[in-house]
Design an enzyme around this catalytic site. Structure first.
Site, mmCIF file in Angstrom:
data_model
loop_
_atom_site.group_PDB
_atom_site.id
_atom_site.type_symbol
_atom_site.label_atom_id
_atom_site.label_comp_id
_atom_site.label_asym_id
_atom_site.label_seq_id
_atom_site.Cartn_x
_atom_site.Cartn_y
_atom_site.Cartn_z
ATOM 1 N N SER A 42 0.827 -1.204 0.000
ATOM 2 C CA SER A 42 0.000 0.000 0.000
ATOM 3 C C SER A 42 0.863 1.255 0.000
ATOM 4 C CB SER A 42 -0.934 -0.009 1.216
ATOM 5 O OG SER A 42 -1.778 -1.141 1.194
ATOM 6 N N ASP A 52 6.063 0.545 -18.679
ATOM 7 C CA ASP A 52 5.589 -0.444 -19.646
ATOM 8 C C ASP A 52 5.016 0.219 -20.904
ATOM 9 O OD1 ASP A 52 4.496 -2.598 -20.938
ATOM 10 O OD2 ASP A 52 3.206 -3.225 -19.299
#
Length: 247
Positions: A1, A113
């Site tokens: 988180s 990416d």
């Protein structure tokens, strides 16, 4: 988180980077110089056996490495690491840490990416000199059949449930990774040469699947390829999508 909140990434990606580097070195490949090919039908900057897509979030553009090393960054493509480029191309935002690349002018770009902007770049295989293709090029896409719950498409998103109920971030991230391909694959010239493998039962980031799932995916791929090739016609494809201009 905490990694998600910082915006860096859950995983460093060091192990896969080292594995790629070691594997390539055993094959005699270190830099893109080792992947050069002698093919005068290609532009000089594209004469390589490999090209990977990367999203440069600093300059806001899709780059294809090694094709764009010199144009965008002023770097000699032959001196750049293949493993580093591949590692950048797998830096899924918020899951794998991004990669930094410093240009010859001293500007540092953050690379993630390439799938953020182009997850199925089959046009990278197309000739750009206006001549007929020398052979057919096929794409194999492994995508879930949407709609599906976001944590089914990308199981790693289940971690976000620790922060509270489903919210917009999940939808945006799922659409960013797989949604664009759905529209792109609907283009006739793309759909005509794409083998679509159903991966609905396996998420895009499910790297720890059971052997039964591996075998099921293999069967799906085998059946999809058989069905595709049973109807494929090279001459029909060329006449419809790659006709030579008059004269």
């Amino acid at each position: 988180s905490w990694a998600l909140l910082r915006g860096t990434g859950l995983y460093r990606g060091d192990r896969v980077h080292q594995w790629i580097k070691d594997t390539l070195e055993r094959l005699g490949v270190s830099t893109f110089h080792d992947l050069q090919i002698d093919d005068d039908t290609l532009p000089p900057n594209q004469r390589y056996r490999l090209v990977v897509t990367v999203t440069d979030v600093t300059t806001g553009q899709l780059v294809r490495l090694p094709w764009d090393f010199e144009r965008v960054y002023g770097l000699d493509p032959n001196a750049q690491s293949v493993a580093d480029a591949v590692r950048a191309s797998m830096a899924i935002p918020f899951f794998f840490r991004p990669v930094s690349l410093t240009s010859a002018a001293g500007m540092t770009s953050t690379l993630v990416d390439g799938g953020v902007l182009s997850n199925f770049p089959i046009d990278s295989l197309d000739r750009t000199d206006g001549q007929l293709p020398r052979w057919p090029t096929f794409g194999v896409t492994v995508l879930p059949n949407l709609p599906a719950g976001n944590d089914d498409v990308i199981p790693a998103l289940r971690l976000l449930r620790l922060l509270g109920p489903p919210h917009l971030f999940e939808s945006v991230l799922s659409t960013m990774l797989v949604g664009r391909d759905q529209a792109y694959l609907n283009q006739p010239w793309v759909s005509a040469r794409a083998i679509r493998v159903d991966s609905t039962d396996v998420g895009a980031l499910d790297f720890d699947i059971h052997q039964e799932d591996v075998e099921a995916l293999h069967r799906n791929g085998y059946e999809a390829a058989q069905a595709f090739l049973s109807t494929w016609n090279w001459n029909s494809y060329v006449q419809r999508f790659r006709p030579m201009p008059p004269g």
